[in-house]
Design a protein around this motif. Structure first.
Motif, PDB file in Angstrom:
ATOM      1  N   ASP A  31      30.780  16.663  27.287  1.00 24.98           N
ATOM      2  CA  ASP A  31      30.993  15.469  28.092  1.00 24.98           C
ATOM      3  C   ASP A  31      32.443  15.007  28.118  1.00 24.98           C
ATOM      4  O   ASP A  31      32.748  13.948  28.675  1.00 24.98           O
ATOM      5  N   ALA A  32      33.349  15.785  27.536  1.00 27.24           N
ATOM      6  CA  ALA A  32      34.767  15.405  27.523  1.00 27.24           C
ATOM      7  C   ALA A  32      35.684  16.563  27.892  1.00 27.24           C
ATOM      8  O   ALA A  32      36.653  16.385  28.617  1.00 27.24           O
ATOM      9  N   GLY A  33      35.397  17.768  27.394  1.00 26.30           N
ATOM     10  CA  GLY A  33      36.242  18.920  27.677  1.00 26.30           C
ATOM     11  C   GLY A  33      36.656  19.636  26.406  1.00 26.30           C
ATOM     12  O   GLY A  33      36.053  19.473  25.339  1.00 26.30           O
ATOM     13  N   LEU A  34      37.696  20.413  26.515  1.00 33.02           N
ATOM     14  CA  LEU A  34      38.250  21.131  25.370  1.00 33.02           C
ATOM     15  C   LEU A  34      39.091  20.166  24.542  1.00 33.02           C
ATOM     16  O   LEU A  34      39.966  19.476  25.073  1.00 33.02           O
ATOM     17  N   GLN A  35      38.828  20.122  23.226  1.00 35.87           N
ATOM     18  CA  GLN A  35      39.503  19.152  22.367  1.00 35.87           C
ATOM     19  C   GLN A  35      40.141  19.828  21.163  1.00 35.87           C
ATOM     20  O   GLN A  35      39.654  20.849  20.678  1.00 35.87           O
ATOM     21  N   THR A  44      42.663  16.088  24.423  1.00 38.06           N
ATOM     22  CA  THR A  44      41.553  16.509  25.274  1.00 38.06           C
ATOM     23  C   THR A  44      42.092  16.939  26.621  1.00 38.06           C
ATOM     24  O   THR A  44      42.979  16.291  27.185  1.00 38.06           O
ATOM     25  N   THR A  45      41.554  18.054  27.148  1.00 40.15           N
ATOM     26  CA  THR A  45      41.927  18.487  28.492  1.00 40.15           C
ATOM     27  C   THR A  45      40.674  18.744  29.311  1.00 40.15           C
ATOM     28  O   THR A  45      39.650  19.176  28.774  1.00 40.15           O
ATOM     29  N   TRP A  46      40.742  18.446  30.599  1.00 40.46           N
ATOM     30  CA  TRP A  46      39.594  18.609  31.493  1.00 40.46           C
ATOM     31  C   TRP A  46      40.081  19.020  32.883  1.00 40.46           C
ATOM     32  O   TRP A  46      41.265  18.933  33.206  1.00 40.46           O
ATOM     33  N   ALA A  47      39.149  19.465  33.700  1.00 34.25           N
ATOM     34  CA  ALA A  47      39.440  19.796  35.098  1.00 34.25           C
ATOM     35  C   ALA A  47      38.124  19.985  35.830  1.00 34.25           C
ATOM     36  O   ALA A  47      37.073  20.153  35.204  1.00 34.25           O
ATOM     37  N   PHE A  48      38.138  19.903  37.140  1.00 33.79           N
ATOM     38  CA  PHE A  48      36.954  20.237  37.935  1.00 33.79           C
ATOM     39  C   PHE A  48      37.396  20.570  39.351  1.00 33.79           C
ATOM     40  O   PHE A  48      38.504  20.228  39.776  1.00 33.79           O
ATOM     41  N   ALA A  49      36.514  21.264  40.078  1.00 33.10           N
ATOM     42  CA  ALA A  49      36.819  21.665  41.449  1.00 33.10           C
ATOM     43  C   ALA A  49      35.604  21.431  42.329  1.00 33.10           C
ATOM     44  O   ALA A  49      34.463  21.596  41.898  1.00 33.10           O
ATOM     45  N   GLU A  50      35.858  21.055  43.570  1.00 31.72           N
ATOM     46  CA  GLU A  50      34.820  20.722  44.531  1.00 31.72           C
ATOM     47  C   GLU A  50      35.162  21.394  45.865  1.00 31.72           C
ATOM     48  O   GLU A  50      36.187  21.100  46.477  1.00 31.72           O
TER      49      GLU A  50
END
Length: 399
Positions: A31-35, A44-50
């Motif tokens: 629920d947060a990403g790579l930590q 913490t790092t996150w990303a998403f694509a749509e």
């Protein structure tokens, strides 16, 4: 916190890291990403694509975002028994400059700020300075990677034509007044900042205040919750802008009216979540009214929405249909226009993907009425349809 995309093969690598006792400080939080954690420090790092598709339009990236948060170690001194820390936060959207194809390469910035906050719970107290979303709208502050619809409400998206709300440069303060009451205040430019062609950084240009009340909170015995919020914003010196009517899915230009001077805005929202048996559902609404002083242009509107979880399990996935009604009305005492849209759609988290890959279908039926000097589209009624794929490194959750 906004969400993330990583290629599927990286999920296996991240999970392996999280389970490897020889690497103590890396973990994958669904629920947060790579930590990465070390003592009181956390990265913490996150990303998403749509990606969007339709029969009459070329495929297009709606959002491709990546960000990081650095939670710095707590300060050694306590204040009123609480520990505090600072954080550094950024988020970029590569679609803002067409993946660096446009000349304004700096436009990728969606968020860029530093905070002073409660070390254990920033919702109890936080001071923020930099580029962040305006506090006024509840829907504006929902995670872009976790939205139920392709775009936010018509009234909110259309305020963007005067560079209002969305990410703005300035100062924000959040404080939990009581267990159920939260108060926010801001001084932000509110005419568009880092992700605009002509950034503006006079953070004293707009003042806003918002109160959110949690009337019912979930417990171990009940999923029921109810929140309500009210807000007011005053923004000065809006120049060379028009309030533009756009369509709900494809953002087609439908008409516009001059909107300059000082803007006074009021907002109200509420959301209610509960269960019928094992099925979650949410009812929500948000209404916004604005007046632009030079033309005495009044803009009002909002949305109402119902979401219902049809089923949710590992083998069949997670299916949530929704229905939504949008309304925008504007008038300047000489001319007026009204836009209505009914949206129907589904969000489907694919089986065996831990809610990391989502399939989306959305249909909108529009009705337009009003002065031809404002409305430029020849059709009074028209439809839009699109479907999309969201890929995140964090779960897509509706409830």
């Amino acid at each position: 916190m906004k969400k993330i995309y990583l290629p599927p093969f990286l999920f296996c690598a991240i999970t392996s890291i999280a389970q490897n006792d020889t690497i103590n400080h890396f973990n994958y939080n669904q629920d947060a990403g790579l930590q990465y954690k070390k003592n009181d420090f956390q990265w913490t790092t996150w990303a998403f694509a749509e990606r969007l598709f339709s029969s009459n339009q070329l495929p297009a990236w709606r959002r491709v975002r990546q960000g990081m948060e650095f939670q710095l170690p707590s300060y050694p001194l306590k204040i009123s028994g609480n520990k505090y820390r600072s954080t550094l936060f950024y988020e970029v959207d590569f679609t803002d400059n067409n993946f660096f194809q446009d000349s304004k390469r700096f436009k990728i910035w969606e968020n860029l700020f530093v905070t002073f906050q409660n070390a254990n719970d920033p919702n109890k107290f936080r001071i923020l300075f930099g580029e962040n979303t305006s506090i006024l709208s509840r829907e504006d502050n929902l995670s872009s990677g976790n939205l139920p619809t392709i775009n936010r409400s018509l009234i909110l998206e259309q305020h963007g034509s005067t560079n209002s709300f969305g990410t703005q440069w300035g100062l924000q303060i959040l404080s939990q007044i009581t267990k159920k009451t939260f108060l926010q205040a801001s001084m932000q430019d509110n005419r568009g900042s880092l992700n605009q062609d002509k950034p503006s950084f006079q953070f004293w240009n707009a003042l806003a205040i918002k109160m959110t009340q949690s009337l019912i909170q979930p417990s171990d015995k009940s999923a029921e919750k109810l929140n309500i919020g009210i807000a007011i914003d005053h923004t000065r010196n809006i120049n060379n802008k028009s309030f533009t009517l756009t369509s709900a899915i494809n953002n087609e230009n439908l008409g516009n009216a001059l909107a300059t001077g000082n803007r006074l805005t009021f907002e109200n929202n509420a959301d209610y979540t509960n269960k019928i048996g094992s099925h979650f559902y949410t009812l929500e609404y948000e209404v916004i009214y604005s007046n632009y002083s030079n033309q005495n242009l009044n803009v009002s509107g909002g949305y109402g929405q119902i979401q219902f979880q049809a089923f949710d399990n590992k083998k069949t996935g997670d299916l949530v249909p929704f229905i939504r009604y949008d309304l925008v009305s504007l008038n300047n005492q000489i001319e007026s226009a009204t836009e209505q849209a009914i949206k129907l759609g589904i969000n489907y988290n694919l089986p065996f993907t831990n809610k990391l890959i989502n399939f989306h279908i959305e249909y909108a039926h529009h009705k337009l009425n009003g002065s031809q000097s404002i409305i430029t589209k020849s059709q009074n009624q028209f439809d839009e349809f699109r479907f999309g794929i969201r890929v995140n490194a964090t779960r897509y959750l509706r409830f």
